[in-house]
Design a protein around this motif. Structure first.
Motif, PDB file in Angstrom:
ATOM      1  N   ARG A   8      13.043   5.510  -0.862  1.00  0.00           N
ATOM      2  CA  ARG A   8      12.103   6.295  -1.653  1.00  0.00           C
ATOM      3  C   ARG A   8      11.474   5.387  -2.685  1.00  0.00           C
ATOM      4  NH1 ARG A   8      10.954  11.127  -3.796  1.00  0.00           N
ATOM      5  NH2 ARG A   8      12.068  12.079  -2.104  1.00  0.00           N
ATOM      6  N   TYR A  63      -5.174   2.938   4.507  1.00  0.00           N
ATOM      7  CA  TYR A  63      -4.572   2.721   3.194  1.00  0.00           C
ATOM      8  C   TYR A  63      -5.442   1.826   2.327  1.00  0.00           C
ATOM      9  CZ  TYR A  63      -0.156   4.735   4.729  1.00  0.00           C
ATOM     10  OH  TYR A  63       0.808   5.580   5.169  1.00  0.00           O
ATOM     11  N   VAL A 102       5.695  -2.293  -4.367  1.00  0.00           N
ATOM     12  CA  VAL A 102       5.010  -3.267  -5.208  1.00  0.00           C
ATOM     13  C   VAL A 102       6.044  -3.824  -6.184  1.00  0.00           C
ATOM     14  CG1 VAL A 102       3.139  -3.606  -6.831  1.00  0.00           C
ATOM     15  CG2 VAL A 102       2.910  -1.919  -5.018  1.00  0.00           C
ATOM     16  N   LEU A 142       7.568   3.790   8.641  1.00  0.00           N
ATOM     17  CA  LEU A 142       7.080   5.134   8.885  1.00  0.00           C
ATOM     18  C   LEU A 142       7.229   5.971   7.626  1.00  0.00           C
ATOM     19  CD1 LEU A 142       5.955   6.751  11.270  1.00  0.00           C
ATOM     20  CD2 LEU A 142       8.251   7.548  11.698  1.00  0.00           C
ATOM     21  N   GLU A 143       6.140   6.602   7.242  1.00  0.00           N
ATOM     22  CA  GLU A 143       6.186   7.471   6.074  1.00  0.00           C
ATOM     23  C   GLU A 143       6.791   8.809   6.480  1.00  0.00           C
ATOM     24  OE1 GLU A 143       2.367   7.266   4.102  1.00  0.00           O
ATOM     25  OE2 GLU A 143       3.014   8.839   2.730  1.00  0.00           O
ATOM     26  N   MET A 144       7.700   9.333   5.656  1.00  0.00           N
ATOM     27  CA  MET A 144       8.318  10.626   5.947  1.00  0.00           C
ATOM     28  C   MET A 144       7.615  11.691   5.121  1.00  0.00           C
ATOM     29  SD  MET A 144      11.349  10.073   7.679  1.00  0.00           S
ATOM     30  CE  MET A 144      10.482   9.011   8.760  1.00  0.00           C
ATOM     31  N   ASN A 199       1.143  11.863  -4.448  1.00  0.00           N
ATOM     32  CA  ASN A 199       1.439  10.438  -4.359  1.00  0.00           C
ATOM     33  C   ASN A 199       0.256   9.655  -4.906  1.00  0.00           C
ATOM     34  OD1 ASN A 199       2.680   8.121  -3.733  1.00  0.00           O
ATOM     35  ND2 ASN A 199       2.406   8.261  -1.523  1.00  0.00           N
ATOM     36  N   SER A 201      -0.036   5.583  -5.411  1.00  0.00           N
ATOM     37  CA  SER A 201      -0.318   4.765  -4.226  1.00  0.00           C
ATOM     38  C   SER A 201      -1.737   4.991  -3.746  1.00  0.00           C
ATOM     39  CB  SER A 201       0.647   5.126  -3.096  1.00  0.00           C
ATOM     40  OG  SER A 201       1.917   4.637  -3.377  1.00  0.00           O
ATOM     41  N   ARG A 214      -2.782  -2.060  -7.865  1.00  0.00           N
ATOM     42  CA  ARG A 214      -1.667  -1.151  -8.015  1.00  0.00           C
ATOM     43  C   ARG A 214      -1.336  -0.922  -9.499  1.00  0.00           C
ATOM     44  NH1 ARG A 214       1.631   2.158  -4.836  1.00  0.00           N
ATOM     45  NH2 ARG A 214       2.686   3.029  -6.607  1.00  0.00           N
ATOM     46  N   THR A 264      -3.719  -6.690  -4.153  1.00  0.00           N
ATOM     47  CA  THR A 264      -3.069  -5.384  -4.068  1.00  0.00           C
ATOM     48  C   THR A 264      -2.253  -5.097  -5.319  1.00  0.00           C
ATOM     49  OG1 THR A 264      -2.887  -5.709  -1.711  1.00  0.00           O
ATOM     50  CG2 THR A 264      -1.580  -3.948  -2.649  1.00  0.00           C
ATOM     51  N   GLU A 274      17.481   6.310   0.144  1.00  0.00           N
ATOM     52  CA  GLU A 274      17.574   7.766   0.168  1.00  0.00           C
ATOM     53  C   GLU A 274      18.630   8.240   1.159  1.00  0.00           C
ATOM     54  OE1 GLU A 274      16.208  10.930  -1.980  1.00  0.00           O
ATOM     55  OE2 GLU A 274      15.959   8.786  -2.193  1.00  0.00           O
ATOM     56  N   GLU A 306       8.173   5.731  -5.481  1.00  0.00           N
ATOM     57  CA  GLU A 306       7.038   6.469  -6.033  1.00  0.00           C
ATOM     58  C   GLU A 306       6.844   7.828  -5.362  1.00  0.00           C
ATOM     59  OE1 GLU A 306       3.772   5.109  -7.994  1.00  0.00           O
ATOM     60  OE2 GLU A 306       5.652   4.805  -9.043  1.00  0.00           O
ATOM     61  N   GLY A 307       7.933   8.510  -5.090  1.00  0.00           N
ATOM     62  CA  GLY A 307       7.795   9.846  -4.523  1.00  0.00           C
ATOM     63  C   GLY A 307       7.491   9.875  -3.040  1.00  0.00           C
ATOM     64  N   THR A 308       7.368   8.713  -2.400  1.00  0.00           N
ATOM     65  CA  THR A 308       7.148   8.678  -0.963  1.00  0.00           C
ATOM     66  C   THR A 308       8.433   8.219  -0.294  1.00  0.00           C
ATOM     67  OG1 THR A 308       5.050   7.717  -1.556  1.00  0.00           O
ATOM     68  CG2 THR A 308       5.499   7.959   0.775  1.00  0.00           C
ATOM     69  N   GLU A 309       8.746   8.830   0.828  1.00  0.00           N
ATOM     70  CA  GLU A 309       9.907   8.376   1.583  1.00  0.00           C
ATOM     71  C   GLU A 309       9.427   7.570   2.774  1.00  0.00           C
ATOM     72  OE1 GLU A 309      12.690  11.426   2.474  1.00  0.00           O
ATOM     73  OE2 GLU A 309      13.180  11.712   0.371  1.00  0.00           O
ATOM     74  N   ILE A 310       9.999   6.393   2.951  1.00  0.00           N
ATOM     75  CA  ILE A 310       9.557   5.484   3.997  1.00  0.00           C
ATOM     76  C   ILE A 310      10.767   4.987   4.774  1.00  0.00           C
ATOM     77  CG2 ILE A 310       8.562   3.202   4.436  1.00  0.00           C
ATOM     78  CD1 ILE A 310       6.955   4.236   1.666  1.00  0.00           C
ATOM     79  N   ALA A 311      10.672   5.098   6.104  1.00  0.00           N
ATOM     80  CA  ALA A 311      11.760   4.622   6.951  1.00  0.00           C
ATOM     81  C   ALA A 311      11.427   3.224   7.425  1.00  0.00           C
ATOM     82  CB  ALA A 311      11.941   5.551   8.145  1.00  0.00           C
ATOM     83  N   ARG A 317       4.316  13.082 -11.493  1.00  0.00           N
ATOM     84  CA  ARG A 317       4.569  13.226 -10.071  1.00  0.00           C
ATOM     85  C   ARG A 317       5.448  14.437  -9.820  1.00  0.00           C
ATOM     86  NH1 ARG A 317       6.719   8.117  -8.655  1.00  0.00           N
ATOM     87  NH2 ARG A 317       8.714   9.098  -8.872  1.00  0.00           N
ATOM     88  N   LEU A 372       8.253  -1.931  -9.142  1.00  0.00           N
ATOM     89  CA  LEU A 372       8.495  -0.499  -8.978  1.00  0.00           C
ATOM     90  C   LEU A 372       9.930  -0.247  -8.520  1.00  0.00           C
ATOM     91  CD1 LEU A 372       5.270   0.913  -7.336  1.00  0.00           C
ATOM     92  CD2 LEU A 372       5.979   0.975  -9.722  1.00  0.00           C
ATOM     93  N   ASN A 407       0.828  -1.208   0.000  1.00  0.00           N
ATOM     94  CA  ASN A 407       0.000   0.000   0.000  1.00  0.00           C
ATOM     95  C   ASN A 407       0.856   1.249   0.000  1.00  0.00           C
ATOM     96  OD1 ASN A 407      -2.637  -1.036  -0.050  1.00  0.00           O
ATOM     97  ND2 ASN A 407      -2.480  -1.591   2.102  1.00  0.00           N
ATOM     98  N   LEU A 408       2.030   1.151   0.603  1.00  0.00           N
ATOM     99  CA  LEU A 408       2.919   2.311   0.644  1.00  0.00           C
ATOM    100  C   LEU A 408       3.713   2.441  -0.653  1.00  0.00           C
ATOM    101  CD1 LEU A 408       4.236   2.034   4.285  1.00  0.00           C
ATOM    102  CD2 LEU A 408       2.911   3.912   3.354  1.00  0.00           C
ATOM    103  N   GLY A 409       3.687   1.441  -1.512  1.00  0.00           N
ATOM    104  CA  GLY A 409       4.370   1.545  -2.790  1.00  0.00           C
ATOM    105  C   GLY A 409       5.416   0.489  -3.063  1.00  0.00           C
TER     106      GLY A 409
END
Lengths: 152, 626
Positions: free
Chosen positions: A124, B77, A104, B443-445, B114, B117, B202, B198, A112, A126-131, B216, A107, A100-102
């Motif tokens: 990174r 989500y 997939v 965690l999303e930044m 985004n 997603s 997607r 999913t 980063e 799809e333009g989202t940064e995820i830790a 984007r 991709l 869901n966060l990308g």
């Protein structure tokens, strides 16, 4: 800096100052965060410390250039590297959340930056940064797009 | 990929204008900002029956001036009901939630930065067959960062109206009022993917995005630059510490004068009530029971609001997510993750909102561990107790020049003490009953943004009300009970001397138990009444001493010095650092864990720890001062 090692355990390193190859005795030293190779040249007394990570990168990074489909875990990538997500070897809810966060399959994902101490790292997609922590990114299989040159 | 068309909804939903409209969206889509912008202060918070998920219901007027109820659903989500939040959202959207009518329409809020997603969620909501409006939020950022999307094509692909909006600037929001008045038909998208998969959803989302010429936007340059600093190997943790220290500094430096103003106001109004009313039982009840009860809660409002303001600014600006990344390494040592950091930071203001904030932790075991250790953090209700006892027993001498005096150092020591006990407890819990494989820390930044004053203000009002209501009601009841206990049984129609009152007998009854800690029956009464809330002990000691003729002329600090020895004072401080003396917290823990097991265990554990540590502190201090 170039390195060569032979079967006897000695290594030859190109001296950064004089530009010629000298015989060195490598010692592998493990500390908390990194494994370092300490080479001391007996004659000159020059001490060179190399992170094994750098050597690994140097050797395998070039391979990745040749075989762009080389598989790796996301955790093994260096900061700045890019890769294509292949497979999430994780339990369903976690994998679903990541998708869901990308994350997939198919991709592009890039490393980063790294948090203090190298974990968690920020990716990174799809333009989202995820830790996420390494314990998770270790289970995300990717294939490499390109590797940075040695020393990057 | 198989596609299927969407069933038409029942005719009634199409025919009449919308009465209730649900607002859904993924986290970080700006849904709450948009919701607040639409409804303003005309909203109220509630809990869905049986679950701990909160919802807001607000009202907005459509173009025709008709009132429409907007239900704010939790950030999700997807609609696979795996978490409690998602289950609630699905049940509301399907009309299965008791005491909640099925919404007539849905507004889906997506982050236009985004889209690939977030379209996944849109697909799933559209498939429900309700009239849907898709809002692509943060249009200002999209345009600024050179992104683009063809709204008309996207609307045709999705079969729903689509609008580019910006909740922060208000751009495009007339689309919402138009939609609410229009009663548009149920969506008929060109194609929809198989919802369960999913990956196929997607792929569908990416294709729809491509068809709509979605470009984007680039990551804002200053987000990268700021991250270079805030997540830097060495600078990052230094800044993190500086921020935490600054937060506390601000709360105490700015909070104290505000608190004094409120205290002064309460005192003068109390005195005024005293003058206007005739002497008697009623006046005594109003001043010593009701007014003091109100005062003991209201006095904490400035500090709590300040803390929420600061946390709100950190959260909205995007720094809090970075702080969680920085804190994660340390938190993992005690078996928790970076997400526990945010609730634990809030716990320094008050454990009640902190426990409410643990909802963001997905792992149930981690969440319970965080709930159980949160009350060890030095909350603002402990501060007046600490301040009073320290001021009474410790002379204020400079320790490190002008920066730190002995009293501040003692205060700091108590903060550290609470924190250490939290760490020890977390370790014990995580290696015994709450052992789990480390919960995934994902965690999303969000990009850095300027916090919006209006959204901050709304949240402050919301939190302030919740605090006053949750804490206020309990404390009010207890201060009335206390007043009754000190004023009964009546003696010839007059209140008895304190030694003969009900409260004194309770204090004397527990005196043998607390004698080893160096406490007398008066402190015992304070401990009993502080079960309601920690700071009540001050009011209690005031009440007891105020009507106790023998110490009438002394102020509270002097009175305290009469009652406690120095070892007893140290024991009292340690006891307060560890004991769970807060009914409001227990009530919230009960609600959040949905059982009495955890609050009961927490209360027992903390009381035992507090008792034995206070005993040890008493003995050690006694030994050192001879």
């Amino acid at each position: 800096m170039r390195n060569r090692a032979n079967r006897r355990g000695e290594a030859w390193a190109k001296c950064p100052i004089e530009g010629r190859f000298i015989r060195v005795f490598p010692i592998v030293r493990m500390s908390q965060a990194r494994v370092t190779l300490v080479v001391v040249t007996p004659r000159e007394g020059v001490r060179i410390e190399l992170e094994l990570k750098m050597i690994f990168n140097f050797i395998f990074g070039r391979k990745h250039h040749r075989h762009t489909n080389a598989r790796a875990a996301l955790a093994d990538l260096e900061v700045g590297q890019r890769a294509i997500v292949r497979e999430l070897e994780l339990d369903h809810p976690v994998a679903e959340h990541l998708m869901n966060l990308g994350f997939v399959p198919g991709l592009e994902v890039s490393v980063e930056r790294s948090g203090p101490g190298g974990d968690p790292r920020v990716y990174r997609v799809e333009g989202t940064e995820i830790a996420m922590r390494r314990e998770l990114s270790r289970h995300i299989q990717v294939s490499l797009v390109g590797a940075p040159a040695f020393g990057d | 990929m198989t596609c299927h068309s969407v069933a038409r909804p029942d005719d009634q939903a199409v025919a009449t204008a919308y009465r209730t409209v649900a607002v859904v969206g993924p986290p970080n889509s700006g849904k709450t900002t948009l919701y607040n912008r639409l409804t303003g202060l005309r909203q109220k918070v509630g809990n869905f029956p049986g679950v701990t998920v909160e919802h807001h219901i607000g009202y907005v007027r459509d173009q025709m001036g008709e009132e429409v109820a907007l239900i704010d659903l939790p950030g999700i989500y997807s609609l696979t009901p795996k978490s409690e939040d998602e289950r609630v959202a699905v049940e509301v959207l399907q009309g299965k939630m008791p005491a909640m009518p099925r919404p007539d329409a849905v507004i889906v809020v997506l982050n236009s930065n985004n889209l690939n997603s977030h379209l996944v969620l849109a697909a799933r909501v559209i498939a429900l067959g309700l009239p849907t409006l898709v809002l692509l939020n943060m249009a200002d950022e999209l345009h600024r960062q050179n992104g683009a999307v063809d709204v008309l094509t996207l609307a045709r692909e999705l079969g729903t109206p689509v609008a580019l909006v910006s909740a922060t600037t208000g751009f495009g929001l007339e689309a919402v009022t138009n939609f609410l008045a229009s009663s548009s038909p149920a969506p008929e998208p060109l194609e929809l993917p198989v919802i369960g998969n999913t990956r196929s959803v997607r792929e569908w989302a990416v294709r729809v995005g491509e068809n709509a010429n979605y470009r984007r936007p680039a990551t804002p340059l200053w987000t990268k630059r700021l991250d270079n600093v805030f997540l830097h190997r060495t600078l990052g943790p230094i800044i993190f510490l500086a921020v935490v220290i600054a937060v506390f500094q601000m709360i105490f430096v700015a909070g104290k004068p505000l608190q004094d103003v409120i205290q002064g106001f309460l005192d003068s109004t109390g005195a005024w009530i005293g003058q206007t009313l005739p002497d008697g039982l009623l006046r005594s009840m109003l001043i010593n029971g009701v007014w003091k009860g109100v005062g003991s809660v209201v006095v904490f409002l400035p500090q709590i609001l300040l803390l929420f303001l600061v946390i709100g600014i950190l959260e909205d600006s995007g720094y809090l997510a970075r702080a969680a990344v920085i804190a994660d390494r340390t938190m993992s040592r005690v078996g928790l993750n970076g997400k526990s950091f945010i609730p634990l930071l809030s716990a320094y203001a008050c454990a009640v909102p902190a426990i409410m904030a643990t909802r963001t932790i997905e792992s149930k075991r981690d969440r319970i561990a965080t709930i159980l250790i949160a009350p060890f953090m030095t909350c603002s209700a402990r501060l007046p107790v600490y301040t009073m006892v320290i001021a009474a027993f410790l002379p204020g001498r400079p320790l490190l020049g002008p920066f730190l005096n002995t009293r501040a150092a003692a205060m700091l020591g108590l903060y550290v003490l609470g924190f250490l006990m939290a760490v020890v407890t977390a370790r014990v819990l995580k290696s015994t009953i709450l052992r789990s494989k480390d919960a995934p820390f994902i965690l999303e930044m969000p990009p850095y943004r300027w916090p919006q004053a209006s959204s901050l203000a709304l949240r402050l009002v919301d939190r302030g009300k919740a605090f006053l209501y949750r804490a206020g009601t309990v404390i009010m009841v207890v201060s009335l009970l206390l007043w009754a206990a000190t004023n009964f049984p009546l003696h010839n129609g007059q209140p008895p001397a304190i030694q003969d009152s009900v409260v004194a007998s309770v204090g004397r009854a527990i005196e043998p138990v607390i004698r080893p800690l160096g406490f007398d029956w008066k402190i015992g009464v304070g401990l009993v009444t502080s079960l309601a809330a920690r700071e009540v002990i001050i009011a209690t000691l005031g009440t007891i001493n105020g009507i106790d003729a023998s110490v009438h002329e002394f102020d509270l600090q002097t009175a305290l010095r009469h009652e406690l020895s120095l070892p007893g004072a140290v024991a009292l401080l340690v006891f307060f650092a560890f004991a769970m003396q807060c009914m409001s917290t227990l009530a919230v823990v009960r609600r959040e864990t949905n059982s009495w097991k955890w609050p009961a265990a927490q209360f027992a554990y903390m009381t035992v720890v507090a008792y034995f540590c206070a005993f040890a502190a008493y003995r050690i201090t006694e030994h050192f001062i001879g």
